[in-house]
Design a protein around this motif. Structure first.
Motif, PDB file in Angstrom:
ATOM      1  N   ARG A 112      63.542  58.653  33.177  1.00  0.00           N
ATOM      2  CA  ARG A 112      62.498  58.172  32.267  1.00  0.00           C
ATOM      3  C   ARG A 112      61.776  59.339  31.591  1.00  0.00           C
ATOM      4  O   ARG A 112      61.102  59.166  30.585  1.00  0.00           O
ATOM      5  CB  ARG A 112      61.508  57.302  33.066  1.00  0.00           C
ATOM      6  CG  ARG A 112      60.298  56.786  32.302  1.00  0.00           C
ATOM      7  CD  ARG A 112      60.726  55.871  31.160  1.00  0.00           C
ATOM      8  NE  ARG A 112      59.640  55.225  30.470  1.00  0.00           N
ATOM      9  CZ  ARG A 112      58.854  55.795  29.549  1.00  0.00           C
ATOM     10  NH1 ARG A 112      59.002  57.054  29.244  1.00  0.00           N
ATOM     11  NH2 ARG A 112      57.912  55.103  28.949  1.00  0.00           N
ATOM     12  N   LYS A 143      64.150  53.892  28.371  1.00  0.00           N
ATOM     13  CA  LYS A 143      62.978  53.230  27.796  1.00  0.00           C
ATOM     14  C   LYS A 143      62.450  52.161  28.755  1.00  0.00           C
ATOM     15  O   LYS A 143      62.343  50.995  28.403  1.00  0.00           O
ATOM     16  CB  LYS A 143      63.338  52.588  26.450  1.00  0.00           C
ATOM     17  CG  LYS A 143      63.788  53.578  25.419  1.00  0.00           C
ATOM     18  CD  LYS A 143      62.648  54.435  24.947  1.00  0.00           C
ATOM     19  CE  LYS A 143      63.105  55.330  23.813  1.00  0.00           C
ATOM     20  NZ  LYS A 143      62.330  56.515  23.690  1.00  0.00           N
ATOM     21  N   ARG A 173      59.917  50.092  30.232  1.00  0.00           N
ATOM     22  CA  ARG A 173      58.573  49.734  29.753  1.00  0.00           C
ATOM     23  C   ARG A 173      57.750  48.989  30.798  1.00  0.00           C
ATOM     24  O   ARG A 173      56.574  48.757  30.603  1.00  0.00           O
ATOM     25  CB  ARG A 173      58.690  48.898  28.486  1.00  0.00           C
ATOM     26  CG  ARG A 173      59.153  49.720  27.303  1.00  0.00           C
ATOM     27  CD  ARG A 173      59.306  48.843  26.058  1.00  0.00           C
ATOM     28  NE  ARG A 173      59.493  49.584  24.836  1.00  0.00           N
ATOM     29  CZ  ARG A 173      60.584  50.239  24.496  1.00  0.00           C
ATOM     30  NH1 ARG A 173      61.595  50.289  25.319  1.00  0.00           N
ATOM     31  NH2 ARG A 173      60.676  50.854  23.333  1.00  0.00           N
ATOM     32  N   SER A 174      58.400  48.616  31.905  1.00  0.00           N
ATOM     33  CA  SER A 174      57.655  47.842  32.898  1.00  0.00           C
ATOM     34  C   SER A 174      58.026  48.299  34.302  1.00  0.00           C
ATOM     35  O   SER A 174      59.100  48.876  34.526  1.00  0.00           O
ATOM     36  CB  SER A 174      57.956  46.350  32.741  1.00  0.00           C
ATOM     37  OG  SER A 174      59.265  46.070  33.199  1.00  0.00           O
ATOM     38  N   PRO A 195      54.891  54.430  31.781  1.00  0.00           N
ATOM     39  CA  PRO A 195      54.092  53.297  31.319  1.00  0.00           C
ATOM     40  C   PRO A 195      53.024  52.946  32.367  1.00  0.00           C
ATOM     41  O   PRO A 195      53.204  53.235  33.559  1.00  0.00           O
ATOM     42  CB  PRO A 195      55.107  52.158  31.204  1.00  0.00           C
ATOM     43  CG  PRO A 195      56.443  52.808  31.199  1.00  0.00           C
ATOM     44  CD  PRO A 195      56.300  54.096  31.925  1.00  0.00           C
TER      45      PRO A 195
END
Length: 152
Positions: A48, A81, A83-84, A132
Motif C-alpha cells: 500500500r 489502492k 481504501r478500506s 486510509p
C-alpha cells in the motif's frame, strides 16, 4: 555464547523472537502462527506504500523480518489502492491461510502494535499517514511511550 557463529544472525534471531513473543501475547502462543501473522500484515502494508516509504520502513526492520517483508515484492508495481480496512483485512486473511484460524483484525492490531513499539516513531507516523483512515484506526497509539531499539 554465539548460537550461529555470527553475531548479526544471533542478534536478528533474538530481536525477531522478541517481536514474535509480543505478537503471540496478543494472538496466542504459537510461534509459527505469529510468524505467518507478521508476514500476512507486513506484505499488504508494504504494497500500500510508495516504493520510497516501503524501503524506509524495511530498513527499520530486523534483518530476518526484513526478508519476510521483502519476499515477493515487486517495487515497480503501483501501490495498492486499498481504501478500506475490509480490503486490507481480506489480504491479511489470505496471508493467514494454512495456519490455525486467527482473526485478521487481531493479527493486524498485534503487528501494528509491535511496529509501533520498535520502529522509529517518525517512520511510523509516515506509514500511518499513508494509510486510509479505516486502516489507521486499527493502529494502536503508543500511550506509554515505551520504545526499544529495533535494529538487527
Amino acid at each position: 555464547m554465539s548460537t550461529t557463529g555470527l553475531d548479526v544472525f544471533d542478534k536478528t534471531l533474538q530481536t525477531t523472537n522478541i517481536w514474535l513473543d509480543e505478537i503471540m501475547a496478543k494472538i496466542g502462543p504459537d510461534r509459527q502462527v505469529a510468524w505467518h501473522a507478521l508476514g500476512a500484515v507486513l506484505r499488504p502494508l508494504r504494497d500500500r506504500l510508495t516504493v520510497g516509504l516501503a524501503a524506509h520502513l524495511g530498513a527499520q526492520l530486523p534483518l530476518l523480518v526484513r526478508g519476510l517483508y521483502y519476499d515477493q515484492w515487486h517495487p515497480g508495481a503501483k501501490p495498492l489502492k486499498l481504501r478500506s480496512a475490509d480490503e486490507f483485512l481480506e489480504l491479511v486473511s489470505q496471508g493467514l491461510a494454512g495456519v490455525r484460524p486467527v482473526n485478521a483484525r487481531d493479527a493486524a492490531r498485534a503487528v501494528f502494535g509491535t511496529l509501533d513499539h520498535y520502529v522509529d516513531p517518525g517512520q511510523i507516523a509516515n506509514v500511518r499517514e499513508a494509510m486510509p483512515e479505516s486502516i489507521r484506526a486499527m493502529w494502536p497509539s503508543n500511550a506509554d511511550g515505551r520504545r526499544r531499539p529495533s535494529s538487527a
